[in-house]
Design a protein around this motif. Sequence first.
Motif, PDB file in Angstrom:
ATOM      1  N   PRO A   1      11.718  14.377 -13.770  1.00  0.00           N
ATOM      2  CA  PRO A   1      12.493  13.175 -14.105  1.00  0.00           C
ATOM      3  C   PRO A   1      13.969  13.497 -14.276  1.00  0.00           C
ATOM      4  O   PRO A   1      14.336  14.495 -14.898  1.00  0.00           O
ATOM      5  CB  PRO A   1      11.863  12.704 -15.417  1.00  0.00           C
ATOM      6  CG  PRO A   1      10.484  13.286 -15.397  1.00  0.00           C
ATOM      7  CD  PRO A   1      10.609  14.610 -14.701  1.00  0.00           C
ATOM      8  N   PRO A   2      14.868  12.646 -13.734  1.00  0.00           N
ATOM      9  CA  PRO A   2      16.308  12.932 -13.791  1.00  0.00           C
ATOM     10  C   PRO A   2      16.936  12.466 -15.096  1.00  0.00           C
ATOM     11  O   PRO A   2      16.493  11.463 -15.683  1.00  0.00           O
ATOM     12  CB  PRO A   2      16.862  12.114 -12.619  1.00  0.00           C
ATOM     13  CG  PRO A   2      15.939  10.937 -12.537  1.00  0.00           C
ATOM     14  CD  PRO A   2      14.571  11.451 -12.920  1.00  0.00           C
ATOM     15  N   PRO A   3      17.969  13.161 -15.575  1.00  0.00           N
ATOM     16  CA  PRO A   3      18.738  12.646 -16.722  1.00  0.00           C
ATOM     17  C   PRO A   3      19.372  11.292 -16.411  1.00  0.00           C
ATOM     18  O   PRO A   3      19.432  10.417 -17.265  1.00  0.00           O
ATOM     19  CB  PRO A   3      19.797  13.729 -16.944  1.00  0.00           C
ATOM     20  CG  PRO A   3      19.256  14.950 -16.302  1.00  0.00           C
ATOM     21  CD  PRO A   3      18.448  14.477 -15.142  1.00  0.00           C
ATOM     22  N   ASN A   4      19.885  11.143 -15.173  1.00  0.00           N
ATOM     23  CA  ASN A   4      20.368   9.850 -14.699  1.00  0.00           C
ATOM     24  C   ASN A   4      20.353   9.874 -13.180  1.00  0.00           C
ATOM     25  O   ASN A   4      20.449  10.926 -12.554  1.00  0.00           O
ATOM     26  CB  ASN A   4      21.776   9.532 -15.221  1.00  0.00           C
ATOM     27  CG  ASN A   4      22.822  10.499 -14.713  1.00  0.00           C
ATOM     28  OD1 ASN A   4      23.218  10.439 -13.550  1.00  0.00           O
ATOM     29  ND2 ASN A   4      23.271  11.411 -15.579  1.00  0.00           N
ATOM     30  N   ARG A   5      20.193   8.703 -12.596  1.00  0.00           N
ATOM     31  CA  ARG A   5      20.006   8.626 -11.146  1.00  0.00           C
ATOM     32  C   ARG A   5      21.327   8.757 -10.386  1.00  0.00           C
ATOM     33  O   ARG A   5      21.327   9.137  -9.217  1.00  0.00           O
ATOM     34  CB  ARG A   5      19.310   7.317 -10.773  1.00  0.00           C
ATOM     35  CG  ARG A   5      17.922   7.165 -11.386  1.00  0.00           C
ATOM     36  CD  ARG A   5      17.153   6.019 -10.752  1.00  0.00           C
ATOM     37  NE  ARG A   5      16.771   6.317  -9.378  1.00  0.00           N
ATOM     38  CZ  ARG A   5      15.651   6.926  -9.022  1.00  0.00           C
ATOM     39  NH1 ARG A   5      14.790   7.315  -9.938  1.00  0.00           N
ATOM     40  NH2 ARG A   5      15.378   7.141  -7.746  1.00  0.00           N
ATOM     41  N   THR A   6      22.427   8.437 -11.037  1.00  0.00           N
ATOM     42  CA  THR A   6      23.705   8.529 -10.341  1.00  0.00           C
ATOM     43  C   THR A   6      24.001   9.959  -9.921  1.00  0.00           C
ATOM     44  O   THR A   6      24.409  10.215  -8.784  1.00  0.00           O
ATOM     45  CB  THR A   6      24.844   8.015 -11.239  1.00  0.00           C
ATOM     46  OG1 THR A   6      24.592   6.659 -11.583  1.00  0.00           O
ATOM     47  CG2 THR A   6      26.186   8.114 -10.519  1.00  0.00           C
ATOM     48  N   GLU A   7      23.784  10.908 -10.816  1.00  0.00           N
ATOM     49  CA  GLU A   7      24.087  12.307 -10.523  1.00  0.00           C
ATOM     50  C   GLU A   7      22.928  13.036  -9.859  1.00  0.00           C
ATOM     51  O   GLU A   7      23.149  13.939  -9.051  1.00  0.00           O
ATOM     52  CB  GLU A   7      24.426  13.040 -11.820  1.00  0.00           C
ATOM     53  CG  GLU A   7      25.711  12.601 -12.490  1.00  0.00           C
ATOM     54  CD  GLU A   7      25.972  13.411 -13.741  1.00  0.00           C
ATOM     55  OE1 GLU A   7      26.758  14.368 -13.653  1.00  0.00           O
ATOM     56  OE2 GLU A   7      25.385  13.099 -14.791  1.00  0.00           O
TER      57      GLU A   7
ATOM     58  N   GLY B   1      15.792  13.158  -9.060  1.00  0.00           N
ATOM     59  CA  GLY B   1      15.583  14.320  -9.915  1.00  0.00           C
ATOM     60  C   GLY B   1      15.543  15.616  -9.133  1.00  0.00           C
ATOM     61  O   GLY B   1      15.805  15.667  -7.930  1.00  0.00           O
ATOM     62  N   LEU B   2      15.211  16.706  -9.825  1.00  0.00           N
ATOM     63  CA  LEU B   2      15.165  18.051  -9.245  1.00  0.00           C
ATOM     64  C   LEU B   2      13.859  18.249  -8.486  1.00  0.00           C
ATOM     65  O   LEU B   2      12.766  18.016  -9.038  1.00  0.00           O
ATOM     66  CB  LEU B   2      15.303  19.096 -10.350  1.00  0.00           C
ATOM     67  CG  LEU B   2      15.184  20.569  -9.942  1.00  0.00           C
ATOM     68  CD1 LEU B   2      16.323  20.968  -9.007  1.00  0.00           C
ATOM     69  CD2 LEU B   2      15.172  21.460 -11.190  1.00  0.00           C
ATOM     70  N   ILE B   3      13.946  18.684  -7.234  1.00  0.00           N
ATOM     71  CA  ILE B   3      12.753  18.924  -6.432  1.00  0.00           C
ATOM     72  C   ILE B   3      11.830  19.913  -7.146  1.00  0.00           C
ATOM     73  O   ILE B   3      12.283  20.910  -7.718  1.00  0.00           O
ATOM     74  CB  ILE B   3      13.129  19.453  -5.023  1.00  0.00           C
ATOM     75  CG1 ILE B   3      11.903  19.533  -4.116  1.00  0.00           C
ATOM     76  CG2 ILE B   3      13.835  20.788  -5.104  1.00  0.00           C
ATOM     77  CD1 ILE B   3      11.412  18.205  -3.652  1.00  0.00           C
ATOM     78  N   ASP B   4      10.553  19.592  -7.181  1.00  0.00           N
ATOM     79  CA  ASP B   4       9.539  20.453  -7.793  1.00  0.00           C
ATOM     80  C   ASP B   4       8.539  20.802  -6.705  1.00  0.00           C
ATOM     81  O   ASP B   4       7.738  19.960  -6.281  1.00  0.00           O
ATOM     82  CB  ASP B   4       8.862  19.722  -8.953  1.00  0.00           C
ATOM     83  CG  ASP B   4       7.899  20.604  -9.736  1.00  0.00           C
ATOM     84  OD1 ASP B   4       7.110  21.336  -9.101  1.00  0.00           O
ATOM     85  OD2 ASP B   4       7.938  20.566 -10.979  1.00  0.00           O
ATOM     86  N   ALA B   5       8.573  22.037  -6.238  1.00  0.00           N
ATOM     87  CA  ALA B   5       7.745  22.439  -5.100  1.00  0.00           C
ATOM     88  C   ALA B   5       6.262  22.309  -5.408  1.00  0.00           C
ATOM     89  O   ALA B   5       5.463  21.915  -4.540  1.00  0.00           O
ATOM     90  CB  ALA B   5       8.087  23.871  -4.693  1.00  0.00           C
ATOM     91  N   LEU B   6       5.861  22.636  -6.643  1.00  0.00           N
ATOM     92  CA  LEU B   6       4.449  22.550  -6.996  1.00  0.00           C
ATOM     93  C   LEU B   6       3.978  21.098  -6.987  1.00  0.00           C
ATOM     94  O   LEU B   6       2.923  20.774  -6.421  1.00  0.00           O
ATOM     95  CB  LEU B   6       4.220  23.174  -8.372  1.00  0.00           C
ATOM     96  CG  LEU B   6       2.784  23.105  -8.901  1.00  0.00           C
ATOM     97  CD1 LEU B   6       1.824  23.814  -7.953  1.00  0.00           C
ATOM     98  CD2 LEU B   6       2.696  23.683 -10.311  1.00  0.00           C
ATOM     99  N   LYS B   7       4.755  20.196  -7.604  1.00  0.00           N
ATOM    100  CA  LYS B   7       4.382  18.788  -7.594  1.00  0.00           C
ATOM    101  C   LYS B   7       4.311  18.257  -6.166  1.00  0.00           C
ATOM    102  O   LYS B   7       3.417  17.469  -5.826  1.00  0.00           O
ATOM    103  CB  LYS B   7       5.388  17.967  -8.399  1.00  0.00           C
ATOM    104  CG  LYS B   7       5.307  18.124  -9.895  1.00  0.00           C
ATOM    105  CD  LYS B   7       6.321  17.232 -10.599  1.00  0.00           C
ATOM    106  CE  LYS B   7       6.013  15.761 -10.439  1.00  0.00           C
ATOM    107  NZ  LYS B   7       6.921  14.900 -11.236  1.00  0.00           N
ATOM    108  N   ALA B   8       5.263  18.690  -5.328  1.00  0.00           N
ATOM    109  CA  ALA B   8       5.313  18.187  -3.959  1.00  0.00           C
ATOM    110  C   ALA B   8       4.086  18.616  -3.166  1.00  0.00           C
ATOM    111  O   ALA B   8       3.468  17.811  -2.454  1.00  0.00           O
ATOM    112  CB  ALA B   8       6.590  18.677  -3.280  1.00  0.00           C
TER     113      ALA B   8
END
Length: 880
Positions: A612-618, A622-629
């Motif tokens: 989950p991202p701190p905010n969507r603008t920046e 969110g940060l890619i998670d290879a395991l989740k993917a």
Amino acid sequence: MATERLGISGLLLAGLLSGCGGGGGGGGGSSSDEAAPDISGVISLESRTRVDLDTADDIRVGESVTNDSRSAAQDLPGTTVTGGYLSASSGRYNTGTQDVFEYFEDRTDIYAVRLAPGDRIALQVFESPDAYFSFGTLPPQPVLKLVSSDGSLEEDLDVGQSNTVPESFPEGGYFLEVGTSGGAPFRYVLTLADEGAASVMNTRYVEPDFLLGEAIVTFKPSLMPQTGSEAVARAMSANQAHSLGGGSWRVRQNSGAPVSAFSAQSSKQSRENTVTWIRELRESPDVAVAEPNYLYHAQQIQTNNDPLYSRQWNHPLINLPLAWQVAPDGGTGIGIAVMDTGLFTATPGTRDNWHPDIDDNVLILNATMDYVSAELDIDDRFGDPDGRDTNPADPGDGKSQSSNFHGTHVAGIAGSVDGNGEGGIGVAPNSNILPVRVLGKEGFGNSADLIAAVNWAAGRNEIDVINLSLGGLGPSQSLEDAIDRAYGAGKLVVAAAGNEGTDEATFPAAFANVVGVGAVGRSGERAPYSNVGPSVDLVAPGGNASSNDGLIISTWGTDDGGNFVPGYAGLQGTSMAAPHVAGVYALMKSVDADMTPDLFFQFLAGGQLTSPPPNRTEYGAGLIDALKAVDAALDGDTSTILAASPSSLQFNGVVNRQEFTFAKYPSNAGITINSVAELPSWLSIDLGELPVSVNTSDPVSVSVDTSGLDESQSYRADIEISYTDDSDEPTVSPLTIPVTLQFGGSPEDLDAGRHYVLLVSTDDDRETIAQTVVNVAEGQYQFAFDDVAPGEYFLVAGTDMDNNGLICENGEACAEYPVNGLPEKIVIGGEPLSGVTLNTSFRRPTIAAMGMPRYGFEGYRLKTDSGDQDEPVRQVETDR
């Protein structure tokens, strides 16, 4: 010319007679009190526009108000666009004329504002032409600081980049301190916005570089099968035409040397000639698209030759070691096309001997894989033909700290070999790496070469994902069409979001069917250089050397003295982030052969690929998670997702109706909207009678009713839409669309600074024929001209905040009739023209809004008189 020289002094008298909203005409005084002016009208202001209280123009006339201490801080609303001026010293501009234009010392502007965590702050700085200053004058040295009202919290912010109020700064009152520590005077625009606001940094005319004398042309579909190179060249009044595939053509106006010049390195006239020719091409009834041959470049920040490749902190940050356990094949058989500078080889004249850490994964096809055209090529010294060929080897350039071997670094991140005893490990260590050379001299490539390469890749079954660690500001429609074609052919396109730290759209990352990747450092926080906003769909490790947050270690090489030696280097940039995502997609497809780009975007929208991202603008999703993917690909849990574009809505009390469109994942899903949660009385949405089926081509209207609301307050609400799909698959519900209503404040608070209204000649000289000076009153400017000679004119208005004799420069308020950026001629003569309306703003229209970039625009020069040259040449008729 004596009559023209009377322009300002004659207008002054008329201005005094008409009050702060008035102004007289270019040739002399009004002919009679009763006679209607030749042309008159109103200039409106953008909501929440403010201006620094001590600009050079204010100081010049003795009307400045001090705002250089916290006790005298100038109040701003929480959402605003504010123009200002600062200078570390006083002096005179070298304008090249006999007129005197001065700048004045003003080292600090302090603003008081209420902010909350996640709010966005941007300061953009603009200076006068270099020729206006003595040789050796330093560029501006601006600083920006955020300080809590009690002084307990303080943070230095980046100038020229998008900043976000930290989570550790609670909602409350703050000071924003804009200062200068030296250098030349400058104009600035300070923008404050909510976290979810659309692009807020479009305060300059973007001038993407392009190749002179060239155009990318696409004919209308009915004509595509009937066109050949000679026919296209003749039709376009050109010497050469080359097919790029997909109905697009590269057209050259001449066959000589001028076509090889970059526009940024050439004269204004040369640029204008190319732009004029392209505009003419657009008028052809047979042409669907005609645009410049834009240049793109590698998205790296710096090099740092560091063989400590064991410092691959980026792998655990995205759970890659665990993902490899779930996807032990490591991307076997999945093709990653790295479209970049080519690939390091010890023998660049051949198609083998690749970097030893990638060699086993390299797949070379019997086809053109070097698309760099002649004017950008540098591989002919190794026996390759000048221009396109079948050898994608990176020829190097003999320079240290260069952008060559950039493609080698990118390829290593995506697919360095595992277990060969060499270097590090790529994200997909068993994937096929297909190097495709599209960047040449100094890391630059053009859109024609990139379009041809993408069109080629769209038809190759060996390619599953295309990595584009490159970008620029030119929104090429032909390139977007090629990418859409590749997307439709099952190729995921991944691109770097850009390294300017702004929310200006970078292409191709900002295109709809491209995964735009921003960068984070070792801590997982956004790297300060990484762009935000429309170019960022998600983020991945890109490095952040500025905070000792680590660089990305990958394959590299040296070519000193023509001796090619493989090696390793640490780099940072969104170029490094993009191949992490390309590699993760290869892992996903290796465990699920049915993985598609559409499915990837579906998982992305459902939050199944990222933390989950701190905010969507920046951070986008969110940060890619290879395991989740990889788990998502294995589980095949493809929840049906309904999304909105734009994903949030902002209203300001003036614009009280907006539209959005739905997006569905998967795109062929049947979705029915069943209900909308209760909304506050001031907010409404028009979905028709529920339940209703979703049609992604139909816009949905959202409106606000401001009657009875307190205009000193801000209002927030969420539109929650519940839906189901037509299958047995689970759905994510509801869709939430954040809505913000922030009033523009009272009309008397609006101010963009003293405006100079000009009637300008329509020839190439753009000479100011008449002008008047007007001040704001009740949120608008009123102007009038009398005794104007009949003829055609451009009607423009703007501020001269730095007092250099030019209005409408970047960083200054500007209004052009009828639309800013697209001035049209008006005809004066006969019946008076009344009720003419313009809109002034510190913002600038995007290339998409203007249709073509606006190259070389330097503002409009004020009309001056021949009075005492020891005093400023302009006066003002009323107090502001």
